[in-house]
Design a protein around this motif. Structure first.
Motif, PDB file in Angstrom:
ATOM      1  N   LEU A  83     -80.900 -84.536  70.671  1.00 14.62           N
ATOM      2  CA  LEU A  83     -79.540 -84.632  71.126  1.00 14.62           C
ATOM      3  C   LEU A  83     -79.414 -84.095  72.575  1.00 14.62           C
ATOM      4  CD1 LEU A  83     -76.405 -85.024  70.109  1.00 14.62           C
ATOM      5  CD2 LEU A  83     -76.405 -82.682  69.535  1.00 14.62           C
ATOM      6  N   LEU A 107     -68.756 -78.564  67.725  1.00 20.30           N
ATOM      7  CA  LEU A 107     -70.054 -79.306  67.694  1.00 20.30           C
ATOM      8  C   LEU A 107     -70.966 -78.526  66.740  1.00 20.30           C
ATOM      9  CD1 LEU A 107     -71.585 -81.800  68.609  1.00 20.30           C
ATOM     10  CD2 LEU A 107     -72.782 -80.319  70.289  1.00 20.30           C
ATOM     11  N   MET A 109     -74.249 -78.677  63.884  1.00 19.86           N
ATOM     12  CA  MET A 109     -75.350 -79.394  63.834  1.00 19.86           C
ATOM     13  C   MET A 109     -76.301 -78.779  62.989  1.00 19.86           C
ATOM     14  SD  MET A 109     -76.647 -78.897  67.811  1.00 19.86           S
ATOM     15  CE  MET A 109     -75.145 -79.162  68.275  1.00 19.86           C
ATOM     16  N   SER A 110     -77.349 -79.562  62.743  1.00 20.53           N
ATOM     17  CA  SER A 110     -78.576 -78.916  61.971  1.00 20.53           C
ATOM     18  C   SER A 110     -79.446 -77.982  62.748  1.00 20.53           C
ATOM     19  CB  SER A 110     -79.361 -80.114  61.050  1.00 20.53           C
ATOM     20  OG  SER A 110     -79.969 -80.777  62.338  1.00 20.53           O
ATOM     21  N   ALA A 113     -81.379 -80.331  65.290  1.00 17.82           N
ATOM     22  CA  ALA A 113     -80.610 -80.801  66.299  1.00 17.82           C
ATOM     23  C   ALA A 113     -80.395 -79.725  67.546  1.00 17.82           C
ATOM     24  CB  ALA A 113     -79.287 -81.542  65.663  1.00 17.82           C
ATOM     25  N   TYR A 114     -80.151 -78.712  66.933  1.00 20.36           N
ATOM     26  CA  TYR A 114     -79.995 -77.557  67.857  1.00 20.36           C
ATOM     27  C   TYR A 114     -81.265 -77.355  68.824  1.00 20.36           C
ATOM     28  CZ  TYR A 114     -79.117 -72.797  69.808  1.00 20.36           C
ATOM     29  OH  TYR A 114     -78.815 -71.950  70.546  1.00 20.36           O
ATOM     30  N   ILE A 148     -70.815 -74.338  70.241  1.00 19.54           N
ATOM     31  CA  ILE A 148     -72.017 -75.080  69.193  1.00 19.54           C
ATOM     32  C   ILE A 148     -72.154 -74.407  68.147  1.00 19.54           C
ATOM     33  CG2 ILE A 148     -74.221 -75.667  68.955  1.00 19.54           C
ATOM     34  CD1 ILE A 148     -74.232 -75.830  72.197  1.00 19.54           C
ATOM     35  N   VAL A 150     -74.352 -74.051  64.157  1.00 16.82           N
ATOM     36  CA  VAL A 150     -75.656 -74.412  63.485  1.00 16.82           C
ATOM     37  C   VAL A 150     -75.507 -74.201  62.206  1.00 16.82           C
ATOM     38  CG1 VAL A 150     -78.000 -74.365  63.396  1.00 16.82           C
ATOM     39  CG2 VAL A 150     -76.940 -74.117  65.397  1.00 16.82           C
ATOM     40  N   ALA A 173     -75.238 -84.752  64.263  1.00 18.49           N
ATOM     41  CA  ALA A 173     -74.437 -83.693  64.763  1.00 18.49           C
ATOM     42  C   ALA A 173     -72.984 -84.161  64.517  1.00 18.49           C
ATOM     43  CB  ALA A 173     -74.687 -83.591  66.009  1.00 18.49           C
TER      44      ALA A 173
END
Length: 231
Positions: A83, A107, A109-110, A113-114, A148, A150, A173
């Protein structure tokens, strides 16, 4: 006997552990429902899995992933790469007016992805602006001023279109305008301990009743970045 005494001595710390584990399980289930709820429309998010329980935690007709992938079909391709800020910006633009105000966005995300995003120069981690933000809001950083978040309820076994598929190895994401979504709480997490003298035991029950819904099904309030690398 010694074994009997040990089990009885261990009851108090085990009870605290059980409470903690049950609370964590209920919280994770609610997290997963917000992300993955799809009613009985299993084929829309799961390419190779069976249907969800129509009366279970996935029964809500709108989770964020379903809304972005199916209801609005608003996806941005990640190109099987990590990402990046450029891709996040493209997803934001695709939301139109709902992507304009950074403070309205999250945002999500997994973990995979982070970790891929961390090397991007536009990411500001919490150690730069105050670790208290993680405690209060759960955010682990910001990009373009967007917090962000997670969660491990976003899978790392998605296909390139964002559907769950056990043999695939990409993730996604979610960029969401949280002002266009509402959480209802009729009963927050509640634990009850019920003694069972006949078995010299105690049962712990957990209860919660929440609801989650969009403010409008025509809002372009969610964008999904699909086909993100997991390693």
């Amino acid at each position: 006997t010694g074994d009997y005494d040990l089990s009885m001595e261990a009851m108090i710390p085990m009870m605290d552990m059980a409470r903690t584990e049950l609370t964590a399980a209920l919280t994770s289930s609610w997290d997963s429902a917000i992300i993955n709820a799809q009613g009985t429309n299993d084929s829309n998010l799961d390419a190779a899995l069976g249907p969800k329980d129509a009366n279970g935690i996935y029964a809500s007709p709108y989770g964020l992933r379903y809304y972005g992938l199916v209801t609005k079909a608003n996806t941005t391709a990640g190109g099987a790469a990590d990402l990046s800020s450029d891709v996040v910006q493209s997803a934001r633009v695709s939301m139109g007016k709902f992507g304009a105000k950074a403070t309205d966005l999250r945002l999500i995300m997994s973990p995979e992805a982070y970790l891929g995003l961390l090397g991007d120069d536009d990411v500001v981690t919490v150690d730069k602006y105050g670790a208290a933000a993680t405690i209060v809001t759960g955010e682990l950083g910001k990009i373009f001023g967007i917090p962000i978040l997670v969660t491990d309820t976003i899978s790392a076994t998605l296909d390139t279109s964002g559907k769950e598929h056990a043999s695939q190895t990409t993730t996604c994401a979610i960029l969401a305008n949280v002002t266009r979504w509402r959480v209802g709480v009729k009963r927050n997490i509640e634990l009850r301990v019920v003694p069972a003298p006949a078995h010299d035991s105690m049962f712990i029950y957990g209860f919660a009743r929440h609801a989650f819904s969009t403010m409008g099904t025509t809002d372009n309030s969610v964008a999904i970045v699909v086909n993100l690398a997991t390693s």
